[in-house]
Design a protein around this motif. Structure first.
Motif, PDB file in Angstrom:
ATOM      1  N   VAL A 180      42.267  38.754  33.589  1.00  0.00           N
ATOM      2  CA  VAL A 180      41.204  37.965  34.206  1.00  0.00           C
ATOM      3  C   VAL A 180      40.789  36.869  33.232  1.00  0.00           C
ATOM      4  N   ALA A 202      43.607  36.615  37.715  1.00  0.00           N
ATOM      5  CA  ALA A 202      42.389  36.398  38.502  1.00  0.00           C
ATOM      6  C   ALA A 202      41.505  35.466  37.704  1.00  0.00           C
ATOM      7  N   MET A 255      46.294  35.022  46.302  1.00  0.00           N
ATOM      8  CA  MET A 255      45.618  36.306  46.156  1.00  0.00           C
ATOM      9  C   MET A 255      46.438  37.444  46.780  1.00  0.00           C
ATOM     10  N   LEU A 283      37.538  41.594  41.448  1.00  0.00           N
ATOM     11  CA  LEU A 283      38.497  40.487  41.471  1.00  0.00           C
ATOM     12  C   LEU A 283      39.898  41.019  41.716  1.00  0.00           C
ATOM     13  N   ARG A 284      40.663  40.238  42.491  1.00  0.00           N
ATOM     14  CA  ARG A 284      42.003  40.672  42.857  1.00  0.00           C
ATOM     15  C   ARG A 284      43.066  39.854  42.140  1.00  0.00           C
ATOM     16  N   ALA A 303      46.546  31.137  38.493  1.00  0.00           N
ATOM     17  CA  ALA A 303      46.402  32.091  39.594  1.00  0.00           C
ATOM     18  C   ALA A 303      47.759  32.446  40.168  1.00  0.00           C
ATOM     19  N   GLU A 361      43.519  35.882  42.409  1.00  0.00           N
ATOM     20  CA  GLU A 361      42.354  35.340  43.122  1.00  0.00           C
ATOM     21  C   GLU A 361      41.654  34.272  42.288  1.00  0.00           C
TER      22      GLU A 361
END
Lengths: 253, 485
Positions: free
Chosen positions: B396, B427, B256, B284-285, B422, B288
């Motif tokens: 994402v 994310a 992350m 969300l990062r 990831a 992550e």
């Protein structure tokens, strides 16, 4: 013994037989009065002996009324020469009284057929109908419970349909510009839906077999669907309506 | 007819099943799925059959209640003796009252609308006299504490309750043996635990023989006293260890980075006048991995569908990079619209052909690029779906219940798959009921209950808060160990 419960409590298999006999009989009459009287009679019986949602009934009748109207004018315009006196003419089109009577008869027949079908649909629980067919008309349990499972699956398949449509939306399928593109795109849902249906059907069949279902005719029923005195009274009522509308129809023409 | 009566657990009394040198092959296969299987099961035993997916566990179970070989025209050699009589000598349906079965899928094991009608169906199959039916239904409902559901529509019940109704229908037949085919796989952890406790109590009371197929033993704790392992080649070996051996996932260091790639603010979803989701906010990062958990029906999938643009928002807004999150449903094949894996990946209008080759290689799809997407394994289907999502340069990825019904090997593969994504900077948000899996992979945990997001928690802390987890029908992970340093 409540009067407006009678049609709902009537034996579904007998009710079904009444519907079939009525339709087959009405098909022989080509005068407009018979189906018209029959229709009014059916609505009256339903008014007294059932507690249905009339708003919904009216809504369901709309497509049938439109169909009936379609029959009326196409038969008037395009039917074969039937003879009789000309009652109306416009340019080259001549409408005779016999032609008009036949057209009216056809469209009333549509309305009569749909009213008795709706009477059946509105007052019969599908489960009871299948159980009754099995007990009164010896429908094979294999078929009867097959129908029951199918009926239970309807909401499940609908849910599956929604899930697939949602997933497809993500792929850009189903939000095309034109309705015919969207309709054509529906074919993509067929394979996943069928695949899921086959899987579920097999599982259900296993579950039923595991509960000792063999498809053999059964001897014991938890809730036997019986034929009672009232069923015969109602049958007599329907037959009286059928016969009197037939006779009256012939006399009036 | 054997009457239901209380009796202590008699172990090693009479033999209920004996398989000797059983080999079984499906007519369409070349290799047998089970080979030279021999074991006996005695009355009152609690036996679990374990093994990887597709190893023949369920086949073995179906041989025990005579669904096989009859229903599939399978080729059987060796002998199966049920209650001292060869299985072939039973009439159809004859043995099913003594050996009752509960299946995996709560949605496809009923054929009647209400609980009472379903029970009546069962008794009618057995030709139980009508006078006795009422008594047996009342008794079975009372025993299973389901009397209040007698006239309920089965389709309106939750998955956990459906499994109890299926079990009650099995008990209604007054069986001597109860076969269970992964009965917990569709239930959330707390519901599963409750079911096991309920079954334990009933088994002690009636002394049934219980044989269950299960790939995760965690929820069963020490319920079983013997284990049969189906191993590769279709052989079966006996094992004494009946408690769950923890799955060892590779330890992961977080990838992350403090850089927000996606934000949903105060998102609400209303459908047909019902609010399914109230003011949910999620951030969300980069890199992550987050887990979204909560009871069945709490709105997890709704949240997913809202933030990837399938369901319209009634309120709130979404801040995302170029494209909305990609979404892989629980059944990845729902996404498929073409006849070839490669076409599937290339289908999107926004696909960037430049990255396709590399993406297919990274997701190990280059070998199967010509296969039909419906004809590949579940893991391959998921990878294809992920590729189809990532080809649009999404930042994402949302995975809906990827762990459900997966065996250890599949879980490890999934773990690796998510971790690698990831590390590539994606994310990933995962819905799962598998707390061991969640504990091994998550940086962050979001908990959802009745359409309300309880909050965002640091993964390291949330597993210690048993009360909080319980409120969301979850249980702390047990035994989940991490491999490596």
């Amino acid at each position: 013994m409540v009067l407006n419960e009678q049609l709902h409590e009537m034996n579904p298999a007998i009710k079904f037989l009444v519907v079939v006999v009525s339709m087959l009989t009405l098909a022989w009459f080509f005068n407009p009065w018979t189906p018209a009287i029959f229709f009014v009679g059916i609505v009256l019986i339903q008014l007294v002996c059932s507690r249905i949602n009339w708003k919904l009934w009216l809504l369901m009748m709309i497509p049938f009324v439109i169909t009936a109207f379609g029959y009326l004018w196409t038969t008037i315009l395009f039917a074969a020469e039937a003879g009789g006196t000309v009652i109306w003419s416009w340019k080259h089109i001549e409408v005779t009284d016999e032609q008009f009577a036949r057209a009216l008869s056809l469209s009333f027949r549509v309305i009569a057929f749909s009213s008795i079908s709706l009477l059946f649909a509105f007052t019969t629980r599908p489960v009871n109908f299948v159980m009754s067919l099995m007990q009164q008309f010896r429908l094979s349990p294999k078929l009867a419970y097959g129908i029951m499972v199918g009926y239970q699956f309807l909401p499940v398949v609908k849910e599956e349909f929604v899930q697939i449509r949602h997933a497809h939306r993500l792929r850009g399928v189903g939000d095309e510009k034109w309705w015919w593109q969207r309709l054509f795109g529906m074919r993509r849902m067929l394979i996943p839906l069928l695949a899921a249906a086959v899987r579920k059907a097999e599982r259900a069949a296993f579950a039923m077999e595991a509960r000792a279902f063999t498809g053999e005719p059964r001897t014991e029923f938890f809730k036997p669907v019986t034929v009672r005195f009232n069923d015969w009274v109602l049958t007599a009522l329907f037959l009286t309506l059928l016969i009197s509308s037939s006779i009256l129809g012939v006399l009036l023409t | 007819m054997i009457k239901l009566q209380e009796k202590p657990i008699p172990i090693n009394t009479s033999m209920v099943m004996e398989l000797s040198n059983v080999t079984f092959r499906f007519p369409e296969d070349d290799e047998p799925i089970l080979q030279d299987v021999s074991f006996t099961i005695h009355q009152g035993e609690r036996v679990v059959i374990t093994g990887p997916s597709g190893s023949g566990k369920s086949t073995l179970l179906y041989l025990m209640n005579r669904l096989y070989p009859e229903s599939c025209d399978g080729i059987l050699s060796g002998s199966i003796t049920l209650f001292g009589k060869n299985q072939a000598d039973y009439l159809p349906g004859e043995v099913n009252a003594r050996i009752a079965t509960v299946f995996q899928d709560p949605d496809s094991q009923f054929c009647m609308p209400t609980v009472e009608e379903e029970m009546a169906f069962t008794l009618e199959n057995l030709n139980v006299p009508r006078a006795e039916m009422e008594k047996r239904i009342v008794e079975a409902l009372d025993t299973t504490r389901l009397t209040h559901l007698r006239h309920t529509l089965i389709q309106t019940l939750s998955g956990g309750m459906k499994q109890r109704v299926a079990t009650a229908c099995a008990i209604l037949m007054e069986p001597e043996v109860l076969l269970l085919d992964e009965p917990l796989s569709h239930l959330d952890p707390l519901t599963a635990q409750e079911y096991v406790g309920w079954l334990d109590e009933l088994q002690k009371k009636y002394g049934w023989t219980v044989v269950a197929v299960e790939h995760r033993l965690d929820a069963w704790k020490d319920f079983f006293n013997r284990r049969l392992k189906v191993i590769s080649g279709g052989f079966v070996e006996q094992s004494d260890s009946v408690v769950a051996a923890p799955i060892l996932f590779n330890k992961r260091n977080t990838s992350m980075v403090e850089e927000t790639v996606f934000e949903a603010l105060d998102v609400s979803v209303e459908l047909k006048g019902k609010t399914l989701l109230h003011n949910a906010s999620i951030k969300l990062r980069h890199g992550e991995i987050a887990v979204l958990a909560g009871p069945n029906g709490s709105g997890k999938s709704t949240l997913f569908k809202a933030i990837c643009g399938i369901l319209p928002l009634s309120q709130g807004r979404i801040i995302s990079r170029q494209t909305l999150p990609g979404y892989v449903p629980q059944s990845p094949e729902h996404l498929f619209v073409t006849q070839r894996v490669e076409d599937e990946v290339l289908f999107s209008k926004r696909a960037e052909p430049r990255i396709v080759g590399d993406l297919m290689k990274r997701l190990r799809l280059d070998d199967i690029h010509d296969a039909h997407p419906f004809a590949i394994s579940h893991g391959q289907k998921r990878r294809t779906a992920i590729a189809a999502m990532l080809v649009e340069k999404r930042s994402v990825l949302l995975l809906d219940e990827p762990t459900s019904g997966q065996d250890e090997a599949a879980l490890n593969e999934l773990h690796q798959l998510i971790r690698t994504r990831a590390e590539e900077g994606l994310a990933v948000l995962v819905i799962t009921h598998d707390m061991e899996f969640a504990a091994s992979i998550a940086d962050t945990v979001f908990l959802l209950k009745e359409g309300l997001l309880t909050g965002e928690f640091n993964a390291a802390d949330v597993w210690k808060d048993e009360k909080l987890l319980r409120e969301h029908s979850l249980l702390p992970p047990i035994g989940g160990g991490l491999r490596g340093t």
